[in-house]
Scaffold this motif. Structure first.
Motif, PDB file in Angstrom:
ATOM      1  N   ARG A 305     -93.895 -10.740 -11.139  1.00  0.00           N
ATOM      2  CA  ARG A 305     -95.234 -10.953 -11.705  1.00  0.00           C
ATOM      3  C   ARG A 305     -95.858 -12.198 -11.089  1.00  0.00           C
ATOM      4  N   LEU A 309     -99.272 -12.325  -8.794  1.00  0.00           N
ATOM      5  CA  LEU A 309    -100.407 -13.213  -9.092  1.00  0.00           C
ATOM      6  C   LEU A 309    -100.751 -14.067  -7.882  1.00  0.00           C
ATOM      7  N   LYS A 312    -102.359 -11.877  -5.132  1.00  0.00           N
ATOM      8  CA  LYS A 312    -103.725 -11.439  -5.451  1.00  0.00           C
ATOM      9  C   LYS A 312    -104.679 -12.636  -5.388  1.00  0.00           C
ATOM     10  N   ALA A 313    -104.208 -13.792  -5.863  1.00  0.00           N
ATOM     11  CA  ALA A 313    -105.070 -14.990  -5.809  1.00  0.00           C
ATOM     12  C   ALA A 313    -105.339 -15.360  -4.347  1.00  0.00           C
ATOM     13  N   ALA A 325     -99.077 -19.963 -12.348  1.00  0.00           N
ATOM     14  CA  ALA A 325     -98.645 -18.575 -12.139  1.00  0.00           C
ATOM     15  C   ALA A 325     -97.524 -18.222 -13.116  1.00  0.00           C
ATOM     16  N   VAL A 328     -98.927 -17.703 -16.716  1.00  0.00           N
ATOM     17  CA  VAL A 328     -99.585 -16.402 -16.913  1.00  0.00           C
ATOM     18  C   VAL A 328     -98.531 -15.292 -16.942  1.00  0.00           C
ATOM     19  N   ALA A 329     -97.608 -15.350 -15.970  1.00  0.00           N
ATOM     20  CA  ALA A 329     -96.614 -14.275 -15.859  1.00  0.00           C
ATOM     21  C   ALA A 329     -95.702 -14.223 -17.080  1.00  0.00           C
ATOM     22  N   LEU A 339    -102.211  -7.965 -15.324  1.00  0.00           N
ATOM     23  CA  LEU A 339    -102.166  -9.235 -14.575  1.00  0.00           C
ATOM     24  C   LEU A 339    -103.427  -9.410 -13.729  1.00  0.00           C
ATOM     25  N   GLU A 340    -103.830  -8.311 -13.084  1.00  0.00           N
ATOM     26  CA  GLU A 340    -105.041  -8.377 -12.252  1.00  0.00           C
ATOM     27  C   GLU A 340    -106.257  -8.762 -13.092  1.00  0.00           C
ATOM     28  N   LEU A 343    -106.147 -12.411 -13.971  1.00  0.00           N
ATOM     29  CA  LEU A 343    -106.483 -13.266 -12.835  1.00  0.00           C
ATOM     30  C   LEU A 343    -108.000 -13.280 -12.601  1.00  0.00           C
TER      31      LEU A 343
END
Ligand SMILES: Nc1ncnc2c1ncn2[C@@H]1O[C@H](COP(=O)(O)OP(=O)(O)OP(=O)(O)O)[C@@H](O)[C@H]1O
Length: 470
Positions: A305, A309, A312-313, A325, A328-329, A339-340, A343
């Motif tokens: 996860r 993140l 994607k970031a 990160a 959040v994860a 998760l998307e 973010l």
């Protein structure tokens, strides 16, 4: 109307990545609004399907907010771009060729109808093969993050992409929502298309397939329908659980399946559960689904996860700190789509307020999401969900009774309590009828071990986790 669409586009631009906004929202045109009905046009069928599945809920919510009433949003093809029906070839499909890995026969290929007559509105000038395949060019192996949860699935996908029709046929992926099944089958489609640009590939969501069957039925167009599907080189069919209970669709699919497999054409299927568990599915289809390779995609583990993140970031040009990160994860555990979304919220919040991304900023940006998570997963909730799942009484979770049909669900509930809440072992013991923390520890270890060895146990836990996370 224009005013609404401007506001809606601006809001979506804030919420989505620039690539997503440019690819999916910018090309849309708001046509008209009347009496709670709003029509939005997409330039082609591919975009139409994608926008409908990914953004319809959000656009509907924004429209209802703007007009202060429930709005029925309809997505249609841009009238300027739809082609008249007669533009589509309805020449008979040749017998599927068996030459080459995908059986591509360039000469015969020209005479193959590209789409069934039932969906004639999508002939795209620039790259018809790609557009007609409906494979999303953004979903590739390169941007698919791998971890324990999906490494087997990814390896199988790569193997099939390298040797379509040869290694595992069909290839069947199953797993909960938002775990990357769709991404993976598009990635296979993209790779095969890059390797063999002439391949006739088609991605279709099972719901769309059902609709096509209905249309073919109404128009008595089954010959065209069959020609089209039976002459593909690769069929990617998503969320096949939607076929449950639809016998006419299942029958048509059965014929297509048999024809494609016999001609060594690749079929890849996804579902939210493994074949035997799909309700309302014909046994002969279930046994065929299981005749190639069936692979699970599990919810991503913590490290994965975090990696997702970060990746994607990074694609947004933002470097996330490790602590952010991880924060959040740790809090969002259910799936990648979630998760998307988180973010996107964090990035939008930090841009809007001109603040660096710190844990405090994340807490603020994800306030609603985090409180929902905390509220949903309580030990009581776990006990009730597990008791319902195994058909025992919630009271048995606290009782001292020890028959196996009660003891095991209780151990599972303890394991989930440790996994999904912040409670300590003694606290969990207390909530399970005042048990000692060593009893909880034993249960957690035992179930964790069973999970790695026993696919059925793993699946049960997976279903329970998905249920609990809503
Ligand atoms: N391993 C991964 N690496 C990068 N992105 C991922 C990964 N898994 C999923 N995603 C992204 O998460 C989102 C949801 O994934 P996807 O649509 O493939 O899920 P799904 O399993 O098909 O879910 P559903 O059953 O709801 O259709 C997509 O944007 C996808 O690109």
């Amino acid at each position: 109307m224009d005013n609404f669409w401007q506001t809606c586009s601006n809001q979506l631009e804030l919420e989505l990545t620039p690539q997503q906004y440019t690819a999916w929202i910018k090309p849309l045109v708001a046509l008209d609004y009347e009496d709670g009905k709003l029509r939005i046009a997409a330039p082609n069928r591919f975009k139409l399907d994608w926008v409908k599945s990914q953004f319809a809920n959000r656009i509907t919510a924004l429209a209802s907010e703007h007009y202060q009433r429930p709005v029925d949003v309809q997505f249609v093809l841009d009238p300027k771009n739809s082609m008249p029906k007669k533009a589509v070839s309805s020449a008979p499909a040749p017998m599927p060729s068996s030459s080459g890995a995908l059986g591509i026969n360039a000469a015969a290929d020209k005479t193959v109808p590209e789409m069934p007559v039932v969906t004639p509105d999508n002939v795209i000038a620039n790259n018809p093969r790609r557009e007609q395949s409906r494979v999303n060019p953004d979903l590739t192996f390169e941007n698919f993050v791998t971890g324990k949860a999906n490494q087997l699935a990814r390896a199988a996908a790569i193997q099939v992409a390298n040797n379509p029709g040869v290694s595992y046929n069909p290839l069947f992926f199953y797993g909960g929502v938002g775990l990357g099944k769709t991404h993976l089958i598009h990635a296979i489609g993209n790779q095969v298309m890059a390797d063999q640009p002439g391949a006739r590939i088609r991605y279709i969501h099972a719901e769309q397939y059902v609709r096509d069957v209905v249309t073919a039925y109404q128009r008595k167009g089954f010959d065209d329908f069959k020609h089209y599907y039976h002459s593909l080189d690769m069929l990617l069919i998503d969320d096949i659980q939607f076929f449950g209970g639809k016998s006419r669709t299942q029958e048509e699919f059965f014929y297509a399946f048999e024809a494609l497999i016999a001609a060594k054409k690749q079929i890849i299927i996804t579902s939210d559960t493994y074949p035997k568990e799909i309700t309302g599915m014909d046994d002969r289809l279930i046994s065929r689904f299981d005749s190639g390779l069936t692979v699970a995609i599990e919810p991503p583990e913590l490290e994965m996860r975090v990696a997702i993140l970060m990746k994607k970031a990074e694609s947004e040009g933002v470097m996330l700190n490790d602590d952010v990160a991880f924060f959040v994860a740790k809090h969002l555990r259910s799936n990648v789509r979630e998760l998307e979304g988180a973010l996107r919220k964090i990035l939008a919040y930090s841009r809007f307020h001109g603040k660096d991304i710190t844990i405090d900023v994340v807490k603020e940006a994800l306030k609603d999401l985090l409180s929902v998570q905390n509220r949903q997963i309580s030990v009581e909730n776990i006990q009730k969900t597990v008791a319902d799942f195994f058909n025992i009484k919630v009271a048995d979770m606290y009782s001292k009774r020890r028959p196996a049909n009660i003891a095991r669900p209780r151990q599972i509930a303890m394991y989930l309590a440790k996994e999904l809440t912040q409670k300590s072992l003694p606290e969990i013991g207390e909530l399970f009828g005042g048990r000692d923390h060593t009893t909880v520890l034993h249960a957690v270890r035992k179930i964790a071990q069973d999970r790695t060895k026993n696919a059925e146990c793993n699946h049960e836990l997976h279903v329970l986790e998905q249920t609990l996370k809503g």
